[in-house]
Design a protein around this motif. Structure first.
Motif, PDB file in Angstrom:
ATOM      1  N   TYR A 136     -25.598  29.649  13.448  1.00 28.17           N
ATOM      2  CA  TYR A 136     -26.489  28.729  14.443  1.00 28.17           C
ATOM      3  C   TYR A 136     -25.255  28.449  15.544  1.00 28.17           C
ATOM      4  CZ  TYR A 136     -29.231  27.171  10.647  1.00 28.17           C
ATOM      5  OH  TYR A 136     -29.950  27.010   9.566  1.00 28.17           O
ATOM      6  N   CYS A 137     -25.948  28.662  16.805  1.00 27.13           N
ATOM      7  CA  CYS A 137     -24.840  28.917  17.910  1.00 27.13           C
ATOM      8  C   CYS A 137     -25.580  28.274  19.313  1.00 27.13           C
ATOM      9  CB  CYS A 137     -24.510  30.502  18.125  1.00 27.13           C
ATOM     10  SG  CYS A 137     -25.980  31.264  18.950  1.00 27.13           S
ATOM     11  N   VAL A 138     -24.429  28.262  20.143  1.00 26.29           N
ATOM     12  CA  VAL A 138     -24.699  27.885  21.533  1.00 26.29           C
ATOM     13  C   VAL A 138     -23.885  28.731  22.527  1.00 26.29           C
ATOM     14  CG1 VAL A 138     -22.547  26.387  21.578  1.00 26.29           C
ATOM     15  CG2 VAL A 138     -24.464  25.723  23.194  1.00 26.29           C
ATOM     16  N   THR A 139     -24.416  28.951  23.678  1.00 27.60           N
ATOM     17  CA  THR A 139     -23.751  29.947  24.764  1.00 27.60           C
ATOM     18  C   THR A 139     -23.046  29.077  25.646  1.00 27.60           C
ATOM     19  OG1 THR A 139     -25.631  30.207  26.057  1.00 27.60           O
ATOM     20  CG2 THR A 139     -25.759  31.466  23.867  1.00 27.60           C
ATOM     21  N   LYS A 149     -30.113  33.354  23.902  1.00 24.64           N
ATOM     22  CA  LYS A 149     -30.392  31.953  24.335  1.00 24.64           C
ATOM     23  C   LYS A 149     -31.711  31.671  23.649  1.00 24.64           C
ATOM     24  CE  LYS A 149     -30.303  32.596  29.107  1.00 24.64           C
ATOM     25  NZ  LYS A 149     -30.551  31.846  30.239  1.00 24.64           N
ATOM     26  N   SER A 165     -20.245  29.863  17.261  1.00 23.96           N
ATOM     27  CA  SER A 165     -20.928  29.485  16.350  1.00 23.96           C
ATOM     28  C   SER A 165     -19.925  28.809  15.162  1.00 23.96           C
ATOM     29  CB  SER A 165     -21.754  30.377  15.348  1.00 23.96           C
ATOM     30  OG  SER A 165     -22.144  29.839  13.987  1.00 23.96           O
ATOM     31  N   VAL A 193     -20.601  33.284  23.366  1.00 29.37           N
ATOM     32  CA  VAL A 193     -21.488  32.947  22.298  1.00 29.37           C
ATOM     33  C   VAL A 193     -20.523  32.327  21.285  1.00 29.37           C
ATOM     34  CG1 VAL A 193     -21.468  34.784  20.936  1.00 29.37           C
ATOM     35  CG2 VAL A 193     -23.422  32.980  20.518  1.00 29.37           C
ATOM     36  N   THR A 205     -29.247  25.782  25.049  1.00 32.23           N
ATOM     37  CA  THR A 205     -29.103  27.076  24.322  1.00 32.23           C
ATOM     38  C   THR A 205     -28.554  26.561  22.883  1.00 32.23           C
ATOM     39  OG1 THR A 205     -26.841  27.719  24.864  1.00 32.23           O
ATOM     40  CG2 THR A 205     -28.767  28.424  26.482  1.00 32.23           C
ATOM     41  N   ALA A 206     -28.111  25.326  22.605  1.00 33.82           N
ATOM     42  CA  ALA A 206     -27.611  24.951  21.429  1.00 33.82           C
ATOM     43  C   ALA A 206     -28.715  24.944  20.291  1.00 33.82           C
ATOM     44  CB  ALA A 206     -26.746  23.733  21.424  1.00 33.82           C
ATOM     45  N   HIS A 207     -28.564  25.252  19.076  1.00 37.58           N
ATOM     46  CA  HIS A 207     -29.349  25.195  18.015  1.00 37.58           C
ATOM     47  C   HIS A 207     -29.469  23.606  17.626  1.00 37.58           C
ATOM     48  CE1 HIS A 207     -31.051  25.693  13.941  1.00 37.58           C
ATOM     49  NE2 HIS A 207     -31.674  26.816  14.127  1.00 37.58           N
ATOM     50  N   SER A 218     -32.972  33.093  20.652  1.00 34.78           N
ATOM     51  CA  SER A 218     -32.856  32.646  19.041  1.00 34.78           C
ATOM     52  C   SER A 218     -31.979  31.772  18.686  1.00 34.78           C
ATOM     53  CB  SER A 218     -32.457  34.235  18.410  1.00 34.78           C
ATOM     54  OG  SER A 218     -31.188  34.436  19.125  1.00 34.78           O
ATOM     55  N   LYS A 219     -30.877  31.600  19.431  1.00 32.63           N
ATOM     56  CA  LYS A 219     -29.863  30.619  19.059  1.00 32.63           C
ATOM     57  C   LYS A 219     -29.236  30.494  17.672  1.00 32.63           C
ATOM     58  CE  LYS A 219     -32.440  27.038  21.951  1.00 32.63           C
ATOM     59  NZ  LYS A 219     -32.999  25.631  21.970  1.00 32.63           N
TER      60      LYS A 219
END
Length: 388
Positions: free
Chosen positions: A107-110, A142, A219, A217, A80-82, A144-145
């Motif tokens: 930009y993010c990760v979950t 998850k 970022s 989430v 899920t990481a950009h 779009s990231k």
């Protein structure tokens, strides 16, 4: 005494007793109705103390310790990481690796969705970073990231923009004052609270009216390359589990011949059926390039190999083809590659957890269905479990 006076006194006494009984009955019905309608509930002293402390903004030590009892070991999902983010091998530090010039981009990760059952606390060190965001989001994140600049419904986050603008963002934006260096995030039922973990003060609290899956989430923003650092929970409890231990001499029973085709993992399945209680076993995987372990449902208990893409009924972690994954009806890439694995099966909470016994942290956790009949599974067959 005149007989009529005696009768009158008895009549009065009986009337008083009947009146008291009637009043108690009516009051009892009223309390029951209010309780059923959710209008009346006894409030514990602990709940009142938490409510009062959150209104005052300062969390007393006793309340803070109770919150920390709900601490979890956060597991990030690298899938899920950009692509502009990097995660370290233990999935506890998140960095932006792109160009830091220009406006903030979120930009993010979950983290994993299994957290959303019950109460959970996790802590993130943001330090002196000039931009960051963290909180909860719906499942769409998850794909779009990226956290939108104006998130709206489906996000409950706090964020720091350009080192100056600190705000709580959901369907509305609320300006915040105190910029923390360590943030405690506490999720319980329909509430999400953010705390300054150093000063033990409330930053912000959301009420969440959403009944689908929610994901933690994270970022690191895009203004600097400093990391977000997720605190690891100390999981020393795993070495003193009060549970049934599966003896290594009874768990493995070799059956049939084992195929050697590429992509197929030959396996051995335990002969003991597990249906209730708690079980744990430990396995040395060391430097093996291909292995798998976990549990399998009784419908697959006669299988001699694990398919490359297992169908429903398998709950395993595996190393194969250079990939480390958690596999059930879907496959999830993992980063925390262990040498020794402790498997903990808890039927009461319907959970299957895998721990790295050397680094003392959680590798992954599955939420299981109830009423399952399960068997331990190992691949290759020469894997051996052992007990502490």
């Amino acid at each position: 005494m005149d007989i009529w006076k005696i009768i009158a006194i008895c009549f009065i006494l009986i009337s008083v007793i009947l009146f008291i009984i009637l009043v108690e009955y009516c009051c009892g019905r009223c309390r029951k109705n209010k309780k059923e309608e959710g209008m009346w509930r006894p409030i514990s002293s602990e709940v009142l103390e938490i409510r009062d402390s959150e209104e005052s903004g300062f969390i007393p030590n006793r309340v803070w310790k109770n919150i920390q009892k709900d601490e979890v070991d956060m597991v990030l999902l690298p899938d899920t990481a950009h692509h502009e983010l990097s995660l370290d091998e233990d999935a506890s530090q998140i960095r932006f690796k792109g160009n830091t010039q220009g406006p903030d981009r979120w930009y993010c990760v979950t983290g994993s969705d299994w957290l959303m059952k019950g109460r959970h606390y996790w802590e993130v060190e943001v330090g002196e970073k000039s931009s960051w965001a963290l909180g909860l989001a719906t499942e769409e994140i998850k794909m779009s990231k990226v956290i939108p600049e104006s998130p709206g419904n489906g996000f409950w986050i706090i964020r720091l923009c350009g080192g100056k603008q600190f705000e709580a963002v959901s369907s509305t934006v609320t300006e915040l004052q105190e910029k923390p260096k360590k943030v405690g995030v506490y999720q319980k039922s329909d509430e999400l609270s953010f705390y300054n973990a150093e000063s033990k003060t409330v930053i912000h609290k959301f009420s969440i009216e959403y009944h689908g899956l929610l994901y933690p989430v994270f970022s690191p923003g895009s203004r600097d390359k400093g990391p977000l650092i997720i605190k690891k929970k100390e999981t020393g409890f795993m070495f003193a589990l009060n549970s049934k231990a599966i003896h290594p001499n009874s768990i493995c029973e070799l059956e049939g011949q084992y195929p050697t085709e590429a992509g197929i993992l030959p396996c051995v399945i335990g002969k003991d059926k597990l249906t209730s209680g708690k079980f744990n076993w430990e396995v040395d995987v060391c430097e093996k390039s291909s292995w798998a372990l976990g549990v399998v449902s009784h419908t697959h208990s006669k299988k001699t190999s694990i398919p490359e893409n297992p169908e429903d009924g398998y709950w395993i972690i595996k190393m194969s083809g250079g990939k480390f994954q958690a596999v059930s009806n879907t496959s999830i890439n993992l980063l925390r590659k262990p040498n020794q694995v402790l498997v903990f099966l808890n039927f009461k909470d319907a959970e299957l957890s895998f721990y790295d016994t050397e680094k003392k942290h959680l590798i992954y956790r599955f939420q299981l269905r109830s009423s399952l009949k399960l068997y331990p599974i190992f691949s290759p067959p020469d894997l051996r479990s052992r007990t502490k």
